[in-house]
Design a protein around this motif. Structure first.
Motif, PDB file in Angstrom:
ATOM      1  N   PRO A 198      50.444  15.709  27.736  1.00 33.38           N
ATOM      2  CA  PRO A 198      49.896  15.690  29.100  1.00 33.38           C
ATOM      3  C   PRO A 198      50.456  16.821  29.958  1.00 33.38           C
ATOM      4  CG  PRO A 198      51.525  13.941  28.821  1.00 33.38           C
ATOM      5  CD  PRO A 198      51.352  14.574  27.470  1.00 33.38           C
ATOM      6  N   TYR A 199      49.582  17.398  30.780  1.00 38.37           N
ATOM      7  CA  TYR A 199      50.000  18.466  31.688  1.00 38.37           C
ATOM      8  C   TYR A 199      48.991  18.572  32.826  1.00 38.37           C
ATOM      9  CZ  TYR A 199      46.269  21.241  29.520  1.00 38.37           C
ATOM     10  OH  TYR A 199      45.057  21.678  29.080  1.00 38.37           O
ATOM     11  N   LYS A 200      49.385  19.266  33.880  1.00 39.15           N
ATOM     12  CA  LYS A 200      48.477  19.634  34.964  1.00 39.15           C
ATOM     13  C   LYS A 200      48.537  21.145  35.119  1.00 39.15           C
ATOM     14  CE  LYS A 200      48.775  15.344  37.648  1.00 39.15           C
ATOM     15  NZ  LYS A 200      49.143  14.736  38.949  1.00 39.15           N
ATOM     16  N   ASN A 201      47.414  21.756  35.450  1.00 44.92           N
ATOM     17  CA  ASN A 201      47.425  23.209  35.635  1.00 44.92           C
ATOM     18  C   ASN A 201      47.016  23.572  37.059  1.00 44.92           C
ATOM     19  OD1 ASN A 201      44.711  22.388  34.513  1.00 44.92           O
ATOM     20  ND2 ASN A 201      44.242  24.499  35.101  1.00 44.92           N
ATOM     21  N   TYR A 202      47.558  24.676  37.550  1.00 43.60           N
ATOM     22  CA  TYR A 202      47.355  25.130  38.915  1.00 43.60           C
ATOM     23  C   TYR A 202      47.082  26.632  38.889  1.00 43.60           C
ATOM     24  CZ  TYR A 202      49.915  20.763  39.779  1.00 43.60           C
ATOM     25  OH  TYR A 202      50.352  19.452  39.774  1.00 43.60           O
ATOM     26  N   LYS A 203      45.960  27.053  39.430  1.00 39.96           N
ATOM     27  CA  LYS A 203      45.629  28.480  39.510  1.00 39.96           C
ATOM     28  C   LYS A 203      46.327  29.062  40.740  1.00 39.96           C
ATOM     29  CE  LYS A 203      43.154  32.238  38.491  1.00 39.96           C
ATOM     30  NZ  LYS A 203      41.671  32.251  38.576  1.00 39.96           N
ATOM     31  N   LEU A 204      47.102  30.107  40.527  1.00 38.97           N
ATOM     32  CA  LEU A 204      47.798  30.780  41.619  1.00 38.97           C
ATOM     33  C   LEU A 204      47.020  32.062  41.929  1.00 38.97           C
ATOM     34  CD1 LEU A 204      51.496  30.351  40.388  1.00 38.97           C
ATOM     35  CD2 LEU A 204      49.962  28.671  41.422  1.00 38.97           C
ATOM     36  N   GLN A 205      46.036  31.916  42.806  1.00 35.89           N
ATOM     37  CA  GLN A 205      45.100  33.000  43.078  1.00 35.89           C
ATOM     38  C   GLN A 205      45.768  34.131  43.852  1.00 35.89           C
ATOM     39  OE1 GLN A 205      41.722  32.989  42.088  1.00 35.89           O
ATOM     40  NE2 GLN A 205      41.829  35.142  42.697  1.00 35.89           N
ATOM     41  N   SER A 206      45.580  35.350  43.387  1.00 38.75           N
ATOM     42  CA  SER A 206      46.183  36.498  44.060  1.00 38.75           C
ATOM     43  C   SER A 206      45.377  37.758  43.766  1.00 38.75           C
ATOM     44  CB  SER A 206      47.629  36.675  43.585  1.00 38.75           C
ATOM     45  OG  SER A 206      48.249  37.740  44.262  1.00 38.75           O
ATOM     46  N   LEU A 207      45.150  38.569  44.810  1.00 35.61           N
ATOM     47  CA  LEU A 207      44.435  39.834  44.673  1.00 35.61           C
ATOM     48  C   LEU A 207      45.328  40.967  45.161  1.00 35.61           C
ATOM     49  CD1 LEU A 207      40.947  38.743  46.072  1.00 35.61           C
ATOM     50  CD2 LEU A 207      41.540  39.115  43.672  1.00 35.61           C
ATOM     51  N   LEU A 208      45.288  42.082  44.452  1.00 31.28           N
ATOM     52  CA  LEU A 208      46.112  43.242  44.780  1.00 31.28           C
ATOM     53  C   LEU A 208      45.209  44.434  45.085  1.00 31.28           C
ATOM     54  CD1 LEU A 208      48.984  44.588  44.835  1.00 31.28           C
ATOM     55  CD2 LEU A 208      48.569  45.173  42.431  1.00 31.28           C
ATOM     56  N   ASP A 209      45.404  45.042  46.252  1.00 33.55           N
ATOM     57  CA  ASP A 209      44.620  46.221  46.637  1.00 33.55           C
ATOM     58  C   ASP A 209      45.094  47.429  45.831  1.00 33.55           C
ATOM     59  OD1 ASP A 209      43.392  48.402  47.853  1.00 33.55           O
ATOM     60  OD2 ASP A 209      43.575  47.570  49.876  1.00 33.55           O
ATOM     61  N   ILE A 210      44.244  47.915  44.932  1.00 31.43           N
ATOM     62  CA  ILE A 210      44.613  49.029  44.053  1.00 31.43           C
ATOM     63  C   ILE A 210      43.784  50.286  44.355  1.00 31.43           C
ATOM     64  CG2 ILE A 210      45.412  47.522  42.186  1.00 31.43           C
ATOM     65  CD1 ILE A 210      42.708  48.105  40.773  1.00 31.43           C
ATOM     66  N   THR A 211      43.180  50.334  45.535  1.00 27.03           N
ATOM     67  CA  THR A 211      42.275  51.440  45.868  1.00 27.03           C
ATOM     68  C   THR A 211      42.917  52.797  45.643  1.00 27.03           C
ATOM     69  OG1 THR A 211      41.318  49.987  47.570  1.00 27.03           O
ATOM     70  CG2 THR A 211      40.739  52.335  47.663  1.00 27.03           C
ATOM     71  N   GLU A 212      44.179  52.948  46.063  1.00 23.45           N
ATOM     72  CA  GLU A 212      44.846  54.252  45.972  1.00 23.45           C
ATOM     73  C   GLU A 212      45.141  54.685  44.538  1.00 23.45           C
ATOM     74  OE1 GLU A 212      44.868  53.203  50.063  1.00 23.45           O
ATOM     75  OE2 GLU A 212      45.546  52.046  48.331  1.00 23.45           O
ATOM     76  N   CYS A 213      45.063  53.749  43.582  1.00 19.30           N
ATOM     77  CA  CYS A 213      45.277  54.115  42.180  1.00 19.30           C
ATOM     78  C   CYS A 213      44.248  55.143  41.702  1.00 19.30           C
ATOM     79  CB  CYS A 213      45.201  52.884  41.281  1.00 19.30           C
ATOM     80  SG  CYS A 213      46.577  51.738  41.473  1.00 19.30           S
ATOM     81  N   PHE A 214      43.109  55.196  42.378  1.00 18.25           N
ATOM     82  CA  PHE A 214      42.024  56.068  41.943  1.00 18.25           C
ATOM     83  C   PHE A 214      42.014  57.404  42.686  1.00 18.25           C
ATOM     84  CE2 PHE A 214      41.021  51.688  41.096  1.00 18.25           C
ATOM     85  CZ  PHE A 214      40.612  51.726  39.778  1.00 18.25           C
ATOM     86  N   THR A 215      43.086  57.667  43.457  1.00 22.03           N
ATOM     87  CA  THR A 215      43.239  58.954  44.140  1.00 22.03           C
ATOM     88  C   THR A 215      44.382  59.712  43.491  1.00 22.03           C
ATOM     89  OG1 THR A 215      42.509  57.958  46.238  1.00 22.03           O
ATOM     90  CG2 THR A 215      43.638  60.091  46.354  1.00 22.03           C
ATOM     91  N   PRO A 216      44.088  60.717  42.685  1.00 21.16           N
ATOM     92  CA  PRO A 216      45.149  61.474  42.008  1.00 21.16           C
ATOM     93  C   PRO A 216      46.164  62.027  43.009  1.00 21.16           C
ATOM     94  CG  PRO A 216      42.996  62.086  41.138  1.00 21.16           C
ATOM     95  CD  PRO A 216      42.737  61.218  42.333  1.00 21.16           C
ATOM     96  N   GLY A 217      47.446  61.842  42.677  1.00 17.56           N
ATOM     97  CA  GLY A 217      48.507  62.369  43.519  1.00 17.56           C
ATOM     98  C   GLY A 217      48.908  61.470  44.664  1.00 17.56           C
ATOM     99  N   ASP A 218      48.184  60.355  44.879  1.00 16.14           N
ATOM    100  CA  ASP A 218      48.553  59.443  45.960  1.00 16.14           C
ATOM    101  C   ASP A 218      49.834  58.706  45.584  1.00 16.14           C
ATOM    102  OD1 ASP A 218      47.199  57.868  48.509  1.00 16.14           O
ATOM    103  OD2 ASP A 218      48.407  56.534  47.248  1.00 16.14           O
ATOM    104  N   GLU A 219      50.850  58.777  46.443  1.00 19.53           N
ATOM    105  CA  GLU A 219      52.159  58.213  46.118  1.00 19.53           C
ATOM    106  C   GLU A 219      52.093  56.692  45.945  1.00 19.53           C
ATOM    107  OE1 GLU A 219      56.724  58.021  47.946  1.00 19.53           O
ATOM    108  OE2 GLU A 219      55.229  59.354  48.850  1.00 19.53           O
ATOM    109  N   LYS A 220      51.394  56.027  46.854  1.00 15.53           N
ATOM    110  CA  LYS A 220      51.272  54.572  46.742  1.00 15.53           C
ATOM    111  C   LYS A 220      50.514  54.192  45.472  1.00 15.53           C
ATOM    112  CE  LYS A 220      49.299  50.492  48.996  1.00 15.53           C
ATOM    113  NZ  LYS A 220      48.466  49.991  50.138  1.00 15.53           N
ATOM    114  N   GLY A 221      49.443  54.925  45.185  1.00 16.69           N
ATOM    115  CA  GLY A 221      48.667  54.651  43.975  1.00 16.69           C
ATOM    116  C   GLY A 221      49.486  54.843  42.719  1.00 16.69           C
TER     117      GLY A 221
END
Length: 276
Positions: A198-221
């Motif tokens: 027996p067990y119970k499951n819980y979805k821990l919903q989370s979204l991460l803004d990754i927009t800057e990953c697609f800009t070459p040279g962006d430090e945050k990305g």
């Protein structure tokens, strides 16, 4: 390419959704274990640097203010244990807890425990983001569940499906230090269901803004790509084919959604509360 998988760094959104679960859902669960016991036996397997574990201990004390707590810490990294002890030294009000330090892997601790022939039973065991590091997750989980008191619980947290698929995209080309396999809660649930556990499951919903990953040279990305792939300076050091494959994966609709022009990666995790 250099990995920092053992450094204890986490995606902020992932870490926050765990803390939210621990503070909103876990307290009632902790209140249901060890009723009337003078000492509560708890264990952290792969405790890391202790931030989440100390939060759990504080909540446990609120639910059982008259009980002492004996906490077995199982963590193979000396660096992580030192960080845990440093955090503990700066955290007041934990005099009700006795800490037993075990600098060893989950498998090594299992062997050591069997040598001791201990009859001690655990009221609560947390196994957060650690089953990736063992050869046989089913055997490991079965052993630690066998240590539970009759009303005890195992808390297991693993990455969601998008996370696991990203690991597969990077597989064999980046250094995932110590990680033996990609594993999701779906596989664990299939095992538990097959054994009628027996067990119970819980979805821990989370979204991460990754927009800057697609800009070459962006430090945050660049920093986000390092965290997502667990590789230092991933954009600078990874082969072009791998970088392209990772960025293409991150943008797929089954892994991310676009909201107001921002790309949000699904970094959700899932918690399982497993009964004795």
């Amino acid at each position: 390419m250099l990995s920092f998988a053992a450094s204890g760094w986490r995606i902020p959104a992932e870490h926050q959704c765990m803390k939210d679960f621990i503070h909103t859902t876990l307290p009632d669960i902790l209140g249901s274990i060890g009723a009337g016991e003078s000492t509560l036996n708890v264990m952290g397997v792969g405790s890391g640097s202790g931030e989440i574990e100390l939060e759990i201990l504080k909540l446990l004390h609120k639910k059982h203010p008259d009980a002492k707590v004996e906490n077995d810490v199982v963590e193979p990294s000396n660096v992580m244990l030192n960080k845990y002890k440093a955090l503990l030294s700066k955290t007041p009000g934990l005099d009700y807890v006795t800490f037993n330090w075990n600098e060893m892997t989950a498998t090594e601790f299992e062997k050591e425990w069997k040598k001791r022939k201990s009859e001690k039973k655990m009221h609560f065991i947390n196994m957060i983001q650690m089953l990736y590091y063992v050869e046989d997750p089913e055997v490991t989980l079965s052993f630690y569940r066998s240590l539970l008191h009759k009303d005890g619980k195992v808390l297991l947290i693993l990455v969601g499906s998008a996370w696991a698929r990203l690991s597969e995209v990077c597989d064999d080309q980046v250094c995932k230090e110590g990680i033996v396999q990609n594993l999701t809660t779906s596989e664990v649930k299939s095992f538990l269901d097959s054994k009628n556990i027996p067990y119970k499951n819980y979805k821990l919903q989370s979204l991460l803004d990754i927009t800057e990953c697609f800009t070459p040279g962006d430090e945050k990305g660049d920093r986000l790509l390092d965290l997502l792939t667990e590789v230092i300076e991933f954009r600078k050091t990874a082969p072009t084919e791998l970088k392209d494959r990772v960025l293409e994966f991150l943008k797929r609709p089954e892994n991310s959604q676009t909201v107001n022009g921002r790309i949000l990666f699904d970094c959700s995790t899932e918690a399982l509360l497993i009964d004795a």
